[in-house]
Write a protein that holds these residues in place. Structure first.
Motif, PDB file in Angstrom:
ATOM      1  N   TYR A   1       0.802  -1.047  -0.105  1.00 14.17           N
ATOM      2  CA  TYR A   1       0.189   0.119  -0.141  1.00 14.17           C
ATOM      3  C   TYR A   1       0.869   1.159  -0.089  1.00 14.17           C
ATOM      4  N   SER A   2       0.467   2.277  -0.787  1.00 15.56           N
ATOM      5  CA  SER A   2       1.362   3.424  -1.003  1.00 15.56           C
ATOM      6  C   SER A   2       0.532   4.694  -0.291  1.00 15.56           C
ATOM      7  N   ILE A   3       1.305   5.492   0.320  1.00 15.30           N
ATOM      8  CA  ILE A   3       0.780   6.918   0.916  1.00 15.30           C
ATOM      9  C   ILE A   3       1.366   7.815  -0.316  1.00 15.30           C
ATOM     10  N   SER A   4       0.551   8.539  -1.051  1.00 15.55           N
ATOM     11  CA  SER A   4       0.996   9.360  -1.920  1.00 15.55           C
ATOM     12  C   SER A   4       0.721  10.890  -1.454  1.00 15.55           C
ATOM     13  N   GLY A   5       1.407  11.627  -1.036  1.00 17.43           N
ATOM     14  CA  GLY A   5       1.290  13.004  -0.563  1.00 17.43           C
ATOM     15  C   GLY A   5       0.891  13.065   0.718  1.00 17.43           C
ATOM     16  N   ARG A   6       0.066  13.849   1.252  1.00 16.25           N
ATOM     17  CA  ARG A   6      -0.558  13.757   2.655  1.00 16.25           C
ATOM     18  C   ARG A   6      -1.827  13.055   2.628  1.00 16.25           C
ATOM     19  N   VAL A   7      -1.709  12.092   3.435  1.00 18.51           N
ATOM     20  CA  VAL A   7      -3.064  11.208   3.431  1.00 18.51           C
ATOM     21  C   VAL A   7      -3.612  11.320   4.929  1.00 18.51           C
ATOM     22  N   GLU A   8      -4.876  11.986   4.856  1.00 21.14           N
ATOM     23  CA  GLU A   8      -5.457  12.268   6.461  1.00 21.14           C
ATOM     24  C   GLU A   8      -6.858  11.279   6.500  1.00 21.14           C
ATOM     25  N   ILE A   9      -6.638  10.915   7.968  1.00 27.23           N
ATOM     26  CA  ILE A   9      -7.773  10.191   8.374  1.00 27.23           C
ATOM     27  C   ILE A   9      -8.781  11.005   8.895  1.00 27.23           C
ATOM     28  N   GLY A  10      -9.809  11.031   8.594  1.00 28.93           N
ATOM     29  CA  GLY A  10     -11.082  11.897   8.897  1.00 28.93           C
ATOM     30  C   GLY A  10     -10.652  13.285   8.853  1.00 28.93           C
ATOM     31  N   ARG A  11     -11.850  14.087   9.303  1.00 31.13           N
ATOM     32  CA  ARG A  11     -11.543  15.406   9.420  1.00 31.13           C
ATOM     33  C   ARG A  11     -11.868  16.141  10.961  1.00 31.13           C
ATOM     34  N   ASP A  12     -11.044  16.877  11.246  1.00 32.67           N
ATOM     35  CA  ASP A  12     -10.884  17.520  12.755  1.00 32.67           C
ATOM     36  C   ASP A  12     -12.074  17.852  13.328  1.00 32.67           C
ATOM     37  N   VAL A  13     -12.199  17.039  14.351  1.00 30.01           N
ATOM     38  CA  VAL A  13     -13.480  17.217  15.433  1.00 30.01           C
ATOM     39  C   VAL A  13     -13.559  18.533  16.271  1.00 30.01           C
ATOM     40  N   GLY A  14     -12.374  19.039  16.328  1.00 26.28           N
ATOM     41  CA  GLY A  14     -12.120  20.082  17.265  1.00 26.28           C
ATOM     42  C   GLY A  14     -11.584  19.877  18.362  1.00 26.28           C
ATOM     43  N   GLY A  15     -11.286  20.772  19.346  1.00 24.52           N
ATOM     44  CA  GLY A  15     -10.741  20.378  20.646  1.00 24.52           C
ATOM     45  C   GLY A  15     -11.795  19.679  21.758  1.00 24.52           C
ATOM     46  N   ASP A  16     -13.033  20.055  21.367  1.00 23.40           N
ATOM     47  CA  ASP A  16     -14.366  19.657  22.383  1.00 23.40           C
ATOM     48  C   ASP A  16     -14.748  18.500  21.595  1.00 23.40           C
ATOM     49  N   GLY A  17     -14.693  18.085  20.354  1.00 22.52           N
ATOM     50  CA  GLY A  17     -15.109  17.145  19.639  1.00 22.52           C
ATOM     51  C   GLY A  17     -16.548  17.576  19.133  1.00 22.52           C
ATOM     52  N   ARG A  18     -16.792  18.654  18.873  1.00 19.44           N
ATOM     53  CA  ARG A  18     -18.225  19.153  18.480  1.00 19.44           C
ATOM     54  C   ARG A  18     -17.965  19.962  17.374  1.00 19.44           C
ATOM     55  N   ASP A  19     -17.049  20.068  16.564  1.00 22.56           N
ATOM     56  CA  ASP A  19     -16.701  20.847  15.185  1.00 22.56           C
ATOM     57  C   ASP A  19     -17.952  20.341  14.346  1.00 22.56           C
ATOM     58  N   PRO A  20     -18.752  20.987  13.596  1.00 20.63           N
ATOM     59  CA  PRO A  20     -19.706  20.443  12.647  1.00 20.63           C
ATOM     60  C   PRO A  20     -19.191  19.801  11.528  1.00 20.63           C
ATOM     61  N   GLY A  21     -18.041  20.440  11.104  1.00 18.46           N
ATOM     62  CA  GLY A  21     -17.289  19.770   9.800  1.00 18.46           C
ATOM     63  C   GLY A  21     -16.511  18.440  10.199  1.00 18.46           C
ATOM     64  N   GLY A  22     -16.466  18.045  11.641  1.00 12.77           N
ATOM     65  CA  GLY A  22     -15.568  16.912  11.815  1.00 12.77           C
ATOM     66  C   GLY A  22     -16.203  15.675  11.386  1.00 12.77           C
TER      67      GLY A  22
ATOM     68  N   ASN B   1      -6.503  12.752  12.197  1.00  8.83           N
ATOM     69  CA  ASN B   1      -6.827  14.021  12.544  1.00  8.83           C
ATOM     70  C   ASN B   1      -7.640  13.500  14.089  1.00  8.83           C
ATOM     71  N   ARG B   2      -7.943  14.892  14.964  1.00 11.18           N
ATOM     72  CA  ARG B   2      -8.508  14.561  16.309  1.00 11.18           C
ATOM     73  C   ARG B   2      -9.849  13.973  15.929  1.00 11.18           C
ATOM     74  N   GLY B   3     -10.124  12.901  16.699  1.00  9.54           N
ATOM     75  CA  GLY B   3     -11.220  12.324  16.781  1.00  9.54           C
ATOM     76  C   GLY B   3     -11.078  11.029  15.826  1.00  9.54           C
ATOM     77  N   SER B   4     -10.343  10.980  15.128  1.00 10.54           N
ATOM     78  CA  SER B   4     -10.132   9.658  14.204  1.00 10.54           C
ATOM     79  C   SER B   4      -9.060   8.790  15.106  1.00 10.54           C
ATOM     80  N   ARG B   5      -9.013   7.563  14.050  1.00  6.41           N
ATOM     81  CA  ARG B   5      -8.311   6.518  14.942  1.00  6.41           C
ATOM     82  C   ARG B   5      -7.517   5.897  13.702  1.00  6.41           C
TER      83      ARG B   5
END
Length: 503
Positions: free
Chosen positions: A90-111, A136-140
């Protein structure tokens, strides 16, 4: 994180609780030389042909190193598994992100919190310095290998059979971003709270930190990270493994970081604990902790590359310029064996910047000084203060040091009485030199076995009690074998060379 501060050369005495006392006695070029590594053992797998295609959700990138290369999506927005398949890599090409940031409190609506799972035996590679994996925050990231089938994150050069024992910095690395407390905030808010966030160095859109000390960023278990580390801006590098605001519910054990061009592992705040770490051939610090990190590390082997020109500190613990911002850094380290070979730093270990530090049951072998520590007039050495979460001067117990500079100089800014406090010995003792009798590079010999052990479990519930110092009790204690790779830096007898990949 590299530092260029002038440092006071200080060599330390050894204190044992009983009879034995001791005393102290890279390039970013990824090409390396032709120095051969250990001959692949009988367990090195025989190459097979490439798989015919890639699993769904992956892009077929052709054949690399006689394996089918399957490219990960650049943004993973639903749970995804990297399955173990014959003839597949398996290949990582560029920046591979897991999820979208949920914010410090876990409530970011875009997370968008998701999990990337990696099956035992999978190999993942990056082709260049700007190829790296971000949790990203909130992902694993659930990369759970086994002793017989470790998961390997490495470089394309390694896949192609071109990596040498001097190769480094051939891809980015792994960055885990969590919601645990940090001491340095982007805005003027209370440190250690949900609103206290920080941006990863050089990558200002990657945010970490929060108020969730028990946050969970996943699992890294029986994992190798090879030939990583990349400078994305002057003095701003991606490490082999970066733990930024990562919480204590994250599981980190049986991890090898080999030949990173920057730090092997760096903690930016957070509460992430770890045990059974093997750090080999890394070109900057092996363990770097700052920004209010508070955690526990047990069973750690670190070996620097031979020759003296590669590597910086084995331990760098500090929070420079922000000493009294809470949470205050407090690293607790137990059962470690450090083989320092570099002549670049002032000492094998550096503690400064107001950091609290406790080390027990250790063995340190170094060509120069063992420990460089801030003087008695600084915040690192002042008395305990509960209001500042200040634990007082660093604490070393049952730590055997065999260093090239001999007994510490009396002209040091640290007085003999201060060293006596740090190591808990009488200043009137003669402190005879400790001679290391390590065998097979990291296995305790007779002198190490004779040192009484400190009960590490008294430091916290994460730690376990041992009857010995160092990371490896004896030849029967083989926790580091089988799942690691061997090199000229450290041949553990695992039977698998770091210059080849599992197939």
């Amino acid at each position: 994180m590299r530092t260029s501060l002038s440092k006071c050369l200080i060599s330390l005495p050894l204190m044992f609780a009983a009879a034995l006392l001791g005393s102290c006695g890279g390039s970013d070029d990824s090409s390396g030389g032709p120095t051969p590594g250990p001959t692949p053992g009988p367990t090195d797998p025989t190459p097979t042909g490439p798989a015919a295609n890639c699993p769904d959700q992956f892009i077929n990138d052709g054949v690399i190193g006689n394996l089918r290369s399957c490219v990960l999506p650049d943004r993973i927005l639903q749970n995804l598994t990297l399955p173990r398949r014959d003839g597949t890599i398996y290949s990582i090409s560029g920046r591979v992100e897991i999820g979208r940031d949920v914010g410090g409190d876990g409530r970011d609506p875009g997370g968008v919190p998701v999990t990337l799972s990696v099956e035992p035996g999978v190999v993942v590679f990056g082709s260049g310095g700007l190829d790296y994996l971000v949790v990203n925050r909130g992902s694993r990231l659930e990369a759970v290998g086994t002793r017989d089938a470790p998961i390997v994150f490495t470089s394309r050069s390694n896949v192609e059979g071109l990596a040498t024992d001097d190769s480094q910095g051939q891809w980015g690395g792994i960055i885990m971003l969590g919601r645990a407390p940090v001491s340095d905030c982007l805005r003027n808010v209370t440190p250690g709270t949900d609103n206290c966030e920080q941006a990863y160095e050089g990558l200002r859109d990657l945010i970490y930190g929060g108020g969730q000390a028990t946050d969970n960023s996943g699992t890294l278990q029986y994992v190798q990270i090879r030939y990583a580390g990349f400078e994305i801006a002057p003095d701003q590098e991606i490490n082999g493994l970066t733990l930024a605001g990562v919480g204590s519910a994250t599981t980190l054990n049986h991890i090898q970081v080999h030949n990173s061009s920057d730090d092997a592992i760096e903690w930016f705040g957070g509460r992430a604990n770890a045990r059974h770490l093997v750090l080999t051939g890394n070109d900057d610090d092996s363990l770097d902790t700052d920004q209010g990190y508070q955690g526990f590390l047990q069973f750690v082997i670190t070996v620097q590359r031979a020759g003296g020109g590669s590597g910086d500190y084995i331990v760098e613990a500090d929070s420079p310029g922000n000493e009294d911002s809470l949470p205050r850094q407090w690293t607790r380290l137990a059962n470690f064996t450090f083989i320092a070979r570099s002549t670049n730093p002032a000492a094998a270990m550096l503690i400064r910047g107001g950091a609290d530090f406790t080390a027990v049951n250790g063995v340190v072998v170094a060509p120069g000084a063992c420990l460089d520590i801030a003087g008695t007039g600084g915040t690192t050495f002042r008395a305990a203060d509960s209001a500042l979460q200040d634990q007082g001067p660093p604490v070393f117990r049952s730590v055997a040091i065999s260093c090239g500079e001999g007994n510490f100089p009396r002209s040091s800014q640290i007085t003999e009485a201060s060293w006596a406090q740090i190591f808990d010995f009488s200043a009137s003792n003669n402190r005879p030199n400790f001679t290391s009798t390590l065998t097979s590079l990291v296995v305790n010999g007779s002198n190490e076995a004779a040192v009484p052990a400190f009960d590490a479990a008294t430091l916290g519930s994460f730690m376990v009690t041992t009857s010995y110092i160092g990371a490896v009790r004896n030849s029967a204690d083989d926790w580091y074998k089988g799942w690691t790779c061997d090199s000229d830096t450290a041949d553990f007898g695992s039977g698998s060379s770091c210059r080849t990949i599992p197939r």
